[in-house]
Design an enzyme around this catalytic site. Structure first.
Site, PDB file in Angstrom:
ATOM      1  N   GLU A 171       0.675  -1.082  -0.023  1.00  0.00           N
ATOM      2  CA  GLU A 171      -0.052   0.007   0.031  1.00  0.00           C
ATOM      3  C   GLU A 171       0.911   1.178  -0.118  1.00  0.00           C
ATOM      4  OE1 GLU A 171      -4.186  -0.511   1.765  1.00  0.00           O
ATOM      5  OE2 GLU A 171      -3.132   0.902   3.206  1.00  0.00           O
ATOM      6  N   HIS A 220       6.900 -26.932  -0.878  1.00  0.00           N
ATOM      7  CA  HIS A 220       6.214 -28.065  -1.362  1.00  0.00           C
ATOM      8  C   HIS A 220       5.247 -27.431  -2.240  1.00  0.00           C
ATOM      9  CE1 HIS A 220       8.649 -30.919   0.673  1.00  0.00           C
ATOM     10  NE2 HIS A 220       8.858 -29.809   1.462  1.00  0.00           N
ATOM     11  N   LYS A 234     -14.278   0.601  -3.664  1.00  0.00           N
ATOM     12  CA  LYS A 234     -15.381   1.358  -2.738  1.00  0.00           C
ATOM     13  C   LYS A 234     -16.237   2.031  -3.601  1.00  0.00           C
ATOM     14  CE  LYS A 234     -12.268   1.770   1.257  1.00  0.00           C
ATOM     15  NZ  LYS A 234     -11.734   2.875   2.086  1.00  0.00           N
TER      16      LYS A 234
HETATM   17  O1  PA5 Z   1      -2.982   1.723   6.042  1.00  0.00           O
HETATM   18  C1  PA5 Z   1      -4.426   2.063   5.820  1.00  0.00           C
HETATM   19  O2  PA5 Z   1      -4.602   3.333   5.788  1.00  0.00           O
HETATM   20  C2  PA5 Z   1      -5.495   1.346   5.284  1.00  0.00           C
HETATM   21  O3  PA5 Z   1      -5.225  -0.040   5.174  1.00  0.00           O
HETATM   22  C3  PA5 Z   1      -6.599   1.308   6.435  1.00  0.00           C
HETATM   23  O4  PA5 Z   1      -5.809   0.809   7.760  1.00  0.00           O
HETATM   24  C4  PA5 Z   1      -7.722   0.426   6.277  1.00  0.00           C
HETATM   25  O5  PA5 Z   1      -8.481   0.597   4.925  1.00  0.00           O
HETATM   26  C5  PA5 Z   1      -8.617   0.514   7.287  1.00  0.00           C
HETATM   27  O6  PA5 Z   1      -9.257   1.866   7.419  1.00  0.00           O
HETATM   28  P1  PA5 Z   1     -10.015   2.544   8.538  1.00  0.00           P
HETATM   29  O7  PA5 Z   1      -8.911   2.252   9.443  1.00  0.00           O
HETATM   30  O8  PA5 Z   1     -10.219   3.849   8.319  1.00  0.00           O
HETATM   31  O9  PA5 Z   1     -11.250   1.721   8.678  1.00  0.00           O
END
Ligand code: PA5
Length: 432
Positions: free
Chosen positions: A285, A306, A420
């Site tokens: 990310e 494996h 989303k």
């Molecule tokens: O690293 C990030 O920002 C994301 O992975 C969020 O943690 C994830 O999308 C969850 O978001 P939130 O904590 O707003 O529900």
């Protein structure tokens, strides 16, 4: 301190080339630490460990005390992405592998809100019916659909089972200080709330209450974990070519530029499976944007030798592997002698299982290097809270430096919105 071994890259990169990338990483380290790079409003994690004092730890531990008093035996931790993976990784790493089957007393932590599977949800509700339950709901934005759906169901169960007032004392919310539906709901219902600071993104939040509260509820020593992170914060601030975070960031970028587009996070300890998941999110990310970025994957060896071993050895040569190595096992198991030796294993009699694991690791390293897969090893002494704290901070620091070398903003995730928007439209959410 976390140690790095880059000898498994010797046959792939020249010394001069590596030094060139170390200089790039040192420059990126300065940008990160002096907060002059892209996304510099999300750097709260950098000095987070040293900012955690007795009061912050006690606040997390107060939830444990309150719920032990109520004899809570099941805590549902609701969250997704950075709002669950760190806690899950730590709890899996520190727990007895067969904890669920041991029938031991105390609070058991389970996770929810990290998927939208109806079967998973129904089975969670089955479990709740049988237990004395409480819930930690975690969402920085407070608007993420997956945890919101799970929380609505769990909240309703708690209110119907224990009454509204008692349910309120069995719910803790961890969210933004002002924004989001979860914040408004918590204010209205009067839940105990922890704040995720604006300057800490989800995937960098494991050392905030997002990780610390669930880890403490699972019975682990968050003070030791924070101490490990504190020591790492101090050590990894060295602006020095020997800094392991600098070396690792340099090497992974050099390998990437040489066409090694996939980093395979590996471990020879199955307790680290979810550390691999946390690493995939942290790096994927943070770096996967603007058409660039190392693709992070993860495997557990010897298990996956494996299944994935063939590809790693002989498939397309675009891989390098980073092996998270725990130098000392916590327990000792020796292979027994068998007078008949029908299985032909007496040559191993008297040897520890961990000795076999080590030899498997060494043999795998040699084979993969021969097969064209550079090998980076990250070492910690043992698998405990202190060393996990070190690892969490180490990888966060590497990620920040490495993404700046790559030339991307590590602290946003604009691409996550695409699914989303489609989902909301398909679900006919008002406004979409
Ligand atoms: O690293 C990030 O920002 C994301 O992975 C969020 O943690 C994830 O999308 C969850 O978001 P939130 O904590 O707003 O529900």
């Amino acid at each position: 301190m976390v140690k790095i071994d880059l000898t498994g890259c010797d046959s792939f990169v020249g010394k001069e080339q590596f030094n060139e990338y170390v200089n790039k990483a040192l420059a990126a380290q300065v940008v990160l630490e002096e907060e002059t790079g892209a996304g510099n409003d999300f750097l709260g994690w950098q000095h987070l460990p040293s900012a955690i004092g007795r009061a912050e730890l006690d606040d997390c531990l107060s939830v444990v005390d309150a719920w032990l008093e109520k004899e809570i035996d099941l805590v549902v931790v609701i969250g997704i992405g950075g709002s669950y993976l760190g806690a899950k990784a730590a709890i899996e790493a520190l727990s007895h592998t067969f904890a669920a089957h041991l029938g031991t007393q105390g609070m058991k932590v389970v996770f929810a809100g990290e998927n939208l599977s109806e079967d998973y949800t129904a089975e969670l509700m089955d479990l709740l019916q049988m237990r004395n339950a409480a819930c930690v709901v975690i969402s920085k934005s407070g608007t993420t659909t997956e945890p919101a759906v799970a929380f609505r169901l769990v909240k309703q169960h708690l209110e119907e089972t224990y009454g509204k007032e008692e349910a309120c004392s069995r719910i803790v919310a961890i969210t933004d200080k002002a924004r989001g539906a979860l914040k408004s709901l918590s204010n209205q219902e009067g839940y105990k709330t922890f704040v995720i600071e604006d300057n800490i993104g989800g995937r960098f939040s494991v050392l905030t209450p997002v990780g610390l509260v669930p880890i403490a509820l699972a019975g682990f020593d968050i003070e030791a974990m924070v101490q490990g992170a504190k020591d790492a914060e101090k050590a990894l601030a060295a602006r020095d070519a020997a800094n392991p975070a600098v070396q690792y960031a340099a090497m992974r970028n050099l390998l990437y530029d040489q066409g090694k587009k996939i980093e395979l996070f590996a471990s020879f300890n199955p307790k680290l499976q979810y550390l691999g998941e946390w690493l995939k999110q942290l790096f994927g990310e943070s770096e996967g944007k603007d058409g660039k970025g190392i693709f992070p994957a993860s495997v557990i060896f010897t298990t996956d030798l494996h299944s994935m071993g063939q590809y790693i050895q002989e498939g397309e040569r675009m891989l390098f592997e980073t092996v998270v190595t725990v130098d000392n096992a916590q327990r000792e198991v020796t292979i027994p002698t068998d007078p008949q030796d029908l299985d032909g294993l007496n040559y191993l009699a008297g040897k520890r299982v961990e000795h076999c694991n080590r030899m498997a690791q060494l043999g795998t390293k040699m084979a993969h290097i021969d097969g064209g897969v550079p090998n980076i090893a990250i070492h910690v002494d043992q698998l405990d809270e202190y060393n996990l704290g070190q690892l969490f901070y180490f990888f966060e620091k590497v990620c920040g430096i490495s993404a700046y070398v790559l030339g991307v903003n590590p602290f946003n995730q604009p691409g996550v919105e695409a699914y989303k928007k489609n989902m909301f439209k398909l679900l006919e959410k008002p406004g979409y």
